[in-house]
Design an enzyme around this catalytic site. Sequence first.
Site, PDB file in Angstrom:
ATOM      1  N   ASP A 409       0.847  -1.201   0.000  1.00 37.45           N
ATOM      2  CA  ASP A 409       0.000   0.000   0.000  1.00 37.45           C
ATOM      3  C   ASP A 409       0.881   1.249   0.000  1.00 37.45           C
ATOM      4  O   ASP A 409       2.071   1.171   0.311  1.00 37.45           O
ATOM      5  CB  ASP A 409      -0.895  -0.036   1.248  1.00 37.45           C
ATOM      6  N   GLU A 412       2.605   4.675  -4.285  1.00 39.24           N
ATOM      7  CA  GLU A 412       2.596   5.573  -5.469  1.00 39.24           C
ATOM      8  C   GLU A 412       3.939   6.284  -5.640  1.00 39.24           C
ATOM      9  O   GLU A 412       4.299   6.526  -6.800  1.00 39.24           O
ATOM     10  CB  GLU A 412       1.460   6.588  -5.337  1.00 39.24           C
ATOM     11  N   ASP A 485      -8.971   3.295  -2.949  1.00 36.91           N
ATOM     12  CA  ASP A 485      -9.991   3.757  -1.999  1.00 36.91           C
ATOM     13  C   ASP A 485     -11.266   4.225  -2.689  1.00 36.91           C
ATOM     14  O   ASP A 485     -11.488   5.426  -2.851  1.00 36.91           O
ATOM     15  CB  ASP A 485      -9.421   4.864  -1.119  1.00 36.91           C
TER      16      ASP A 485
HETATM   17  O1  MIG Z   1      -5.895   5.337   3.489  1.00 35.35           O
HETATM   18  O2  MIG Z   1      -3.765   1.191   5.564  1.00 35.35           O
HETATM   19  O3  MIG Z   1      -5.989   2.050   0.092  1.00 35.35           O
HETATM   20  O4  MIG Z   1      -6.991  -0.045   1.614  1.00 35.35           O
HETATM   21  O5  MIG Z   1      -7.044   0.325   4.411  1.00 35.35           O
HETATM   22  C1  MIG Z   1      -4.831   5.079   4.307  1.00 35.35           C
HETATM   23  C2  MIG Z   1      -4.945   1.917   5.630  1.00 35.35           C
HETATM   24  C3  MIG Z   1      -3.908   3.959   3.892  1.00 35.35           C
HETATM   25  C4  MIG Z   1      -5.020   3.015   2.024  1.00 35.35           C
HETATM   26  C5  MIG Z   1      -5.501   1.768   1.371  1.00 35.35           C
HETATM   27  C6  MIG Z   1      -6.557   1.135   2.232  1.00 35.35           C
HETATM   28  C7  MIG Z   1      -6.023   0.865   3.607  1.00 35.35           C
HETATM   29  C8  MIG Z   1      -5.516   2.151   4.233  1.00 35.35           C
HETATM   30  N1  MIG Z   1      -4.520   2.771   3.375  1.00 35.35           N
END
Ligand code: MIG
Length: 775
Positions: A409, A412, A485
Amino acid sequence: MSNQLTGYQDDNQTITLSFASSKDLILKVLTNEIIQVFQDHGCPTNSYAIEGNKQRKTNYTVENKGDHIEVRTGALIVKAYDDAKLDVYDADGNPLVLDYRGKREPLPTDMDDEHRKTVMSEGHAVHAKANPDNVNFEVIKSLAKDEVFYGLGGKTGFLNKRGYEYDNWNSDVPVLHNETETHLYKSIPVMYGLKNGHPYGLFFDDTYKSHFDLGKESDNYYYYSAVGGNVDYYILGGHTLKDVVANYTYLTGVVPLPQKWMLGYQQSRWGYSTSDQRVESIADGFAEHNLPIDVIHLDIDYMYGYRDFTWDTTKYKDPKAFVQKMKQRGIRLMPILDAGVKVDDKYDIYKEGMEKGYFVTNPDGSVYVGSVWPGDSVFPDFGNEDVRKWWAKHVKFFADMGVCGVWNDMDEPANFRAKGQLPDDLVFHDGVNISTHAKMHNVFGHLQAQATYEGMKQATRKRPYIITRAAYAGTQKYSTVWTGDNTAVWSHLQLAIPQLNGLGLSGFAFAGTDIGGFQEDTTPELLTRWIEASLLVPLFRNHSILGSRYQEPWAFDKQTLDIYRKYLNLRYRFIPYLYDQFRHETESGLPVMRPLVLNYPDDQETRNLNDEYMIGTNILVAPIVNQGATKRLVYLPAGNWIDFWNHAEYSGQQYIMADAPIDKLPLFVKANTVLPWGNKVMHVSDNPEKVMTFRLFGECGSTKHYQDNGQDFKYQQGEFNEYYVEVTEDGHVAVKLTKHGYKPTYEKIYVETDRSRYEFTYHADTDEYELVNER
Ligand code: MIG
């Protein structure tokens, strides 16, 4: 004065065109159906999307035709003219890609700086056009009246991208993903067109920030521009849209065969991983409510202070034992991993990375410090192979813990400083060269996924399960993706279909959305329609944000739970079919989930169809994606189609009105299809199945069915079985083991038709199936 085409050199499939006053254009014949167009703008030419040499020995000709030079393969004709203009035709002379001869005419705007400030001060988004980036080059192509566009990965908007503009710049977009958002988490710069019905593709292999305008600015042209890199694109030809897509995956790779359980149901929520008891309570919920499940995801809270490669033992008594315990209950755990590494002198990953110079630096050489969940954070320089190896080595932590994969996660990469990004001028490696964030940004997630994949593969010798949010063209070789998201709104259930179909066309055959919606509170009806719509979506995961209303299947009323259970059970019946489709995907390079236009490109009705999808060629899904709706129009393409529920048969090339009360997903099977039909199970087992059923829809038909151990790479050494199941027109039923490379075979095979059920038994001595019963 025009920029005359002064001559060409033809050297072993590379044709260099020289011009009086501009740089050379280089045409490289890769295959009969793929030609690369290249113009050097001073950048290294290594590709992150394409691995290995894709050039095949190809017959081609180059001819001086007086006013142009003509390059011909068996499938493509490229004509080069003065002013460095190229026109591409298929072998029959149909135009595919023609350089535009005029100048761009940007849309008029009445906004000066003063007005811009006023508009922005109220919080309105100011259109990208008003803030143009420094464009390094543009590639402008003529647009035909009926030209339509597909692909571009998981962008917002509709299936047909004509009339919209998009950017390629991986971004964390925690707001509503509407068609006004020109870029999300992934940059996959491949587009397909049907020009007067003739298919082609263009793949722009440039990692710098780039832009597509697909007929928004003008009806006369579409264009691609980039802020850096070389002009470096591939013209993809082929007889059909399928051929064109297969050419793209030939270049950038296919999704490798998954482990079978990856196709099972998965439950997630930001908030589950706060303790072992909490995770266990979710597993208990599934057991209590008699719901099948394969994976529970662990979001950031399992970590020790959000430090990568750690597990907080104040919240989990014994993480490793806990993972085992869950595994014994048939549930695998999938931990998240973030890109940013916490700044902490007592933390080994940080210390080691600092000592070795593995983090991204400022231009002055100091390590760049951004901010993510753990507070001050530094970012691995994944462009450096040594850094990837180092990361891969640490990924072993997860393998040792026994978890089933890694969920990447914020790759980017996202940052809480500097407007959510890293500054453009940060120093990265680009292989052996030194480069900038501006160039390496869009491949950060790609390279992290690659390192994670390699690490898991080395440590487990199984097919790695990696999920990533950020991606570039080619990431599909290493990782599954989800669309990031999304929000619990009906427009995002609608968006899911074109978005996943777009990803499929762009190589990402294994993808999914957060079922139920990630942000905001879902409703029982939305959740119900979302699980129905996702029935055959490869990545099958419900996920929600901390603080939102719970969206486990049992969080609402009994009706919601019962319907949810019905679709989970149905999903498991389809897993052998999905697995067969993945096997086929690895061989054909075509997506599992796909828009109708891929199978029926000549049918006008499929070209703007946003709310249906197909799995392979024989299953059609037409979900309800509107609040309150209990009926919908379903377009059925050519052929005969059988309603999955009541076996009513419809002829194709017509719209039918389908009834869809809340518990019903409109689902159709092409007439004369044999479907493998999985057993009713609570989890995908690691042990070989002993029984398999095949169901015939229609009068007669056949299928090839694939079986292996569903876990490792032994199938690549031939350890797999193939079955051939056929029901002939005169009612003869045959089951054959056509390839026996994996030791266990099904002991029993049942073939079900509308009238009878045939039972076959395996005989080890003859390696054949015998019909033992019919009723
Ligand atoms: O939005 O780790 O897209 O699936 O639950 C904050 C927390 C960071 C983004 C991810 C999301 C995940 C969340 N992360």
